[in-house]
Design an enzyme around this catalytic site. Structure first.
Site, short mmCIF file in Angstrom:
data_model
loop_
_atom_site.label_atom_id
_atom_site.label_comp_id
_atom_site.label_asym_id
_atom_site.label_seq_id
_atom_site.Cartn_x
_atom_site.Cartn_y
_atom_site.Cartn_z
N HIS A 130 0.74 -1.20 -0.24
CA HIS A 130 -0.10 0.19 0.04
C HIS A 130 0.95 1.36 0.19
CE1 HIS A 130 -2.61 2.74 1.09
NE2 HIS A 130 -2.10 3.09 1.72
N HIS A 135 1.34 5.13 -2.80
CA HIS A 135 1.67 6.11 -2.95
C HIS A 135 2.69 7.08 -3.48
CE1 HIS A 135 -0.93 7.49 1.21
NE2 HIS A 135 -0.53 6.13 1.02
N GLU A 176 -5.62 9.48 -0.28
CA GLU A 176 -5.75 7.98 0.09
C GLU A 176 -6.70 7.48 -1.37
OE1 GLU A 176 -4.37 5.76 1.64
OE2 GLU A 176 -3.24 6.75 2.83
N SER A 195 -4.39 0.90 -5.53
CA SER A 195 -3.19 -0.63 -4.43
C SER A 195 -4.44 -1.30 -4.16
CB SER A 195 -2.70 -0.04 -3.16
OG SER A 195 -3.56 0.62 -2.22
#
Length: 294
Positions: A130, A135, A176, A195
């Site tokens: 993740h 990111h 996010e 993700s």
């Protein structure tokens, strides 16, 4: 590499004063590298035509297609040449002030553990897939890299102003779970979406969620769920505009205005919203979230 608890109040033995630790890349097992490769291959089949250009460009520039869990030192060297950011390992979810301090100094904190093979579809706490796959490609984009640094500085200020919850909502609905307009279409850039194989499809294709034009105050009033699909996605017109709003806004009077106001339920539509797609909310109703769809 086993790590049973990733939420900590104090640095564990061996951690540095800033909570960073050695990634321990040489200790990953073949099975753990295989989990990364499985997750990577699943996502890379879904993301073309769905993910933003900035994300896909970053994925390529950082060579994340190479097999196995990335070595943070090698990854950071490539990333630093592009935008000055580095990836640092931490033992779990760190205190807010530590998180913001790293971000304000262009250090992205990442867990060093990876989920088990039987946890491919959901993990409550962010793992290395993740954090890095989700990111880090966006940090290769100069504009988004500047946005995240500005967010880190803003986070330190929000702690002093008692507005951490409001600023956390901005992170949630941009970093996010954000969507962006590109060439007349919606694209995903938020790490929680890129993700996730299921949310990569749900966020763009499912008729249930609302897609709403980004508005800073609206976003910072909006509640969210951490355990299921989002029911409101906020759409930025561009990363340049997201950065502009962030750096040109004095957040102190904004907090003064919104702190006394009630929070907006996770699936609500307000009269002031510019709705890009009015969702059916069938998913929320099926989940029994009627009280959240005010």
């Amino acid at each position: 590499m086993t790590n049973e608890s990733h939420v900590l109040d104090t640095p564990p033995p061996g951690a540095n004063a800033d909570w960073t630790i050695d990634q321990g890349w040489e200790r990953y097992t073949a099975d753990e590298h295989a989990v990364w490769d499985t997750l990577y291959q699943r996502q890379i089949k879904l993301l073309p035509g769905r993910a933003s250009k900035a994300y896909l460009k970053g994925l390529e520039a950082l060579r994340l297609s190479e097999s196995g869990i990335p070595n943070f030192e090698e990854l950071s060297d490539r990333l630093e040449r592009l935008t000055g950011w580095r990836v640092v390992a931490v033992p779990g979810l760190v205190p807010d002030d530590v998180f913001f301090e790293h971000m304000a100094n262009r250090r992205f904190v990442s867990g060093n553990f990876i989920r088990r093979a039987d946890q491919l579809d959901y993990l409550q706490e962010p793992d290395v897939f993740h954090d890095v796959f989700g990111h880090v490609p966006m940090l290769a984009d100069p504009v988004f890299a500047d946005y995240l640094e500005a967010y880190g500085r803003g986070g330190l200020r929000a702690l002093d102003l008692g507005a951490l919850k409001q600023l956390a909502r901005l992170y949630w609905y941009t970093v996010e779970f954000g969507l962006v307009e590109e060439d007349g279409d919606l694209r995903i850039y938020g790490s929680g979406i890129v993700s996730s194989s299921a949310e990569s499809v749900f966020a763009l294709d499912d008729p249930s969620p609302h897609r709403i034009a980004f508005d800073l105050k609206r976003v910072m009033r909006t509640e969210y769920r951490i355990d299921d699909f989002q029911q409101n996605y906020f759409v930025i017109p561009s990363f340049d505009e997201l950065l502009r709003v962030t750096v040109e806004t004095d957040f102190a009077p904004v907090y003064d205005e919104i702190l006394p106001l009630p929070a907006v339920p996770v699936a609500a539509i307000l009269d002031s919203d510019r709705v890009i797609h009015h969702g059916t909310q069938d998913y929320a109703r099926a989940k029994g979230w009627g009280e959240l769809v005010a």
